[in-house]
Write a protein that holds these residues in place. Structure first.
Motif, short mmCIF file in Angstrom:
data_model
loop_
_atom_site.label_atom_id
_atom_site.label_comp_id
_atom_site.label_asym_id
_atom_site.label_seq_id
_atom_site.Cartn_x
_atom_site.Cartn_y
_atom_site.Cartn_z
N VAL A 96 0.83 -1.20 0.00
CA VAL A 96 0.00 0.00 0.00
C VAL A 96 0.87 1.25 0.00
N GLN A 97 1.91 1.26 0.82
CA GLN A 97 2.81 2.41 0.87
C GLN A 97 3.57 2.57 -0.45
N ALA A 98 4.05 1.46 -1.01
CA ALA A 98 4.82 1.52 -2.24
C ALA A 98 3.99 2.10 -3.39
N LEU A 99 2.73 1.78 -3.43
CA LEU A 99 1.86 2.28 -4.50
C LEU A 99 1.72 3.80 -4.44
N GLU A 104 4.34 5.71 -3.29
CA GLU A 104 5.67 6.31 -3.35
C GLU A 104 6.44 6.01 -4.63
N TYR A 105 5.99 5.04 -5.42
CA TYR A 105 6.70 4.66 -6.63
C TYR A 105 5.80 4.81 -7.85
N ASP A 106 6.42 5.09 -8.99
CA ASP A 106 5.65 5.25 -10.23
C ASP A 106 5.14 3.92 -10.76
N GLU A 107 5.92 2.86 -10.53
CA GLU A 107 5.54 1.53 -11.04
C GLU A 107 5.90 0.51 -9.98
N VAL A 108 4.93 -0.31 -9.61
CA VAL A 108 5.13 -1.30 -8.56
C VAL A 108 4.81 -2.69 -9.09
N HIS A 109 5.76 -3.59 -8.89
CA HIS A 109 5.58 -4.99 -9.24
C HIS A 109 5.53 -5.78 -7.94
N LEU A 127 0.71 2.68 10.35
CA LEU A 127 1.14 2.96 8.98
C LEU A 127 0.05 2.58 7.98
N ALA A 128 -0.58 1.44 8.20
CA ALA A 128 -1.70 1.04 7.33
C ALA A 128 -2.82 2.06 7.41
N TYR A 155 -2.46 5.26 5.43
CA TYR A 155 -2.79 5.15 4.01
C TYR A 155 -4.22 4.66 3.79
N ASP A 156 -5.06 4.84 4.83
CA ASP A 156 -6.49 4.48 4.75
C ASP A 156 -6.70 3.01 4.39
N ALA A 157 -5.83 2.15 4.91
CA ALA A 157 -5.91 0.73 4.57
C ALA A 157 -6.04 -0.15 5.81
N LEU A 158 -6.41 0.42 6.94
CA LEU A 158 -6.46 -0.37 8.16
C LEU A 158 -7.50 -1.49 8.05
#
Length: 228
Positions: A19-22, A24-29, A170-171, A174-177
């Motif tokens: 969730v955090q990576a999505l 902070e990064y342009d492309e996530v695998h 942290l979750a 990012y509104d993912a709790l």
């Protein structure tokens, strides 16, 4: 373009990292490993979560050889998960070599797609005592990958110094709790969400959640201080 590979099991920690990576990064695998683990449901959960979160690239990799080599309660149905430590001081849920293999393969994948980071949800603060979740191991592994492939790569560990309450925070940041609470699989007995409530993984998860819910402002403040 910033690209990252997330080692993704569909559990609390790796989902929080994803969730955090999505953000902070342009492309996530995402890469999920099928190693003949105790519960195949892990893979189904990981697939469902990546689809729900809109991850465009999710690779499920067969590494069943690990199951043949590594004897653990997470690779053998006839070995019950125990709260007691073994003679070597480790829980019987430790899968020897698992993160060595996973990070090596994730590093190769990152090399091929041009990603600068491999993200993993390992933690040394509230954890089960696995040696391959410690910061010293991660630093050594990172060095080996950089030297072995002659290419810069960072193994990123967003949760390394967070306790479980701060991981829940942290979750929530990012509104993912609710997503992490209800749709991830952390339980060693294969029960989605709050789990069985009895295994060591469920105990860590529940204790962290209860502490966060009872002390949200203080835990969020602690998370903020560690993030700066």
């Amino acid at each position: 373009m910033k690209k990252a590979v997330v080692v993704f099991s569909g559990g609390q920690d790796s989902t929080t990292c994803l969730v955090q990576a999505l953000k902070e990064y342009d492309e996530v695998h995402a890469i999920t490993f099928d190693y003949g683990q105790r519960h195949k449901l892990e893979i189904e959960v990981a697939q469902a979560l990546t689809e729900k979160l809109g991850v465009k690239a999710h690779k499920v990799m067969d590494v069943g050889l690990l199951n043949e080599l590594a004897i653990s309660s997470l690779t053998r149905d006839d070995i019950p998960v125990s709260h007691e430590l073994q003679e070597n001081g480790l829980p019987n849920s430790f899968v020897p070599g698992r993160n060595i293999l996973f990070l090596t393969l994730a590093g190769i994948y990152a090399y091929q797609i041009g990603a600068s980071a491999v993200i993993t949800g390992v933690c040394e603060t509230d954890f089960s005592g696995y040696p391959d979740c410690r910061n010293d191991f991660i630093k050594a592994m990172n060095s080996a990958l950089v030297q072995g492939m002659d290419r810069e790569l960072d193994i990123v560990t967003p949760l390394m110094w967070l306790d479980k309450a701060e991981t829940w925070a942290l979750a929530d940041k990012y509104d993912a709790l609710e997503l992490v609470r209800n749709e991830t699989l952390t339980c060693y007995n294969g029960i989605i969400g709050d789990g069985c409530g009895d295994c060591p993984s469920c105990e860590l998860r529940a204790n962290g959640l209860n502490h966060y819910l009872d002390n949200q402002q203080a835990v969020m403040q602690s998370l903020s201080e560690k993030s700066n």
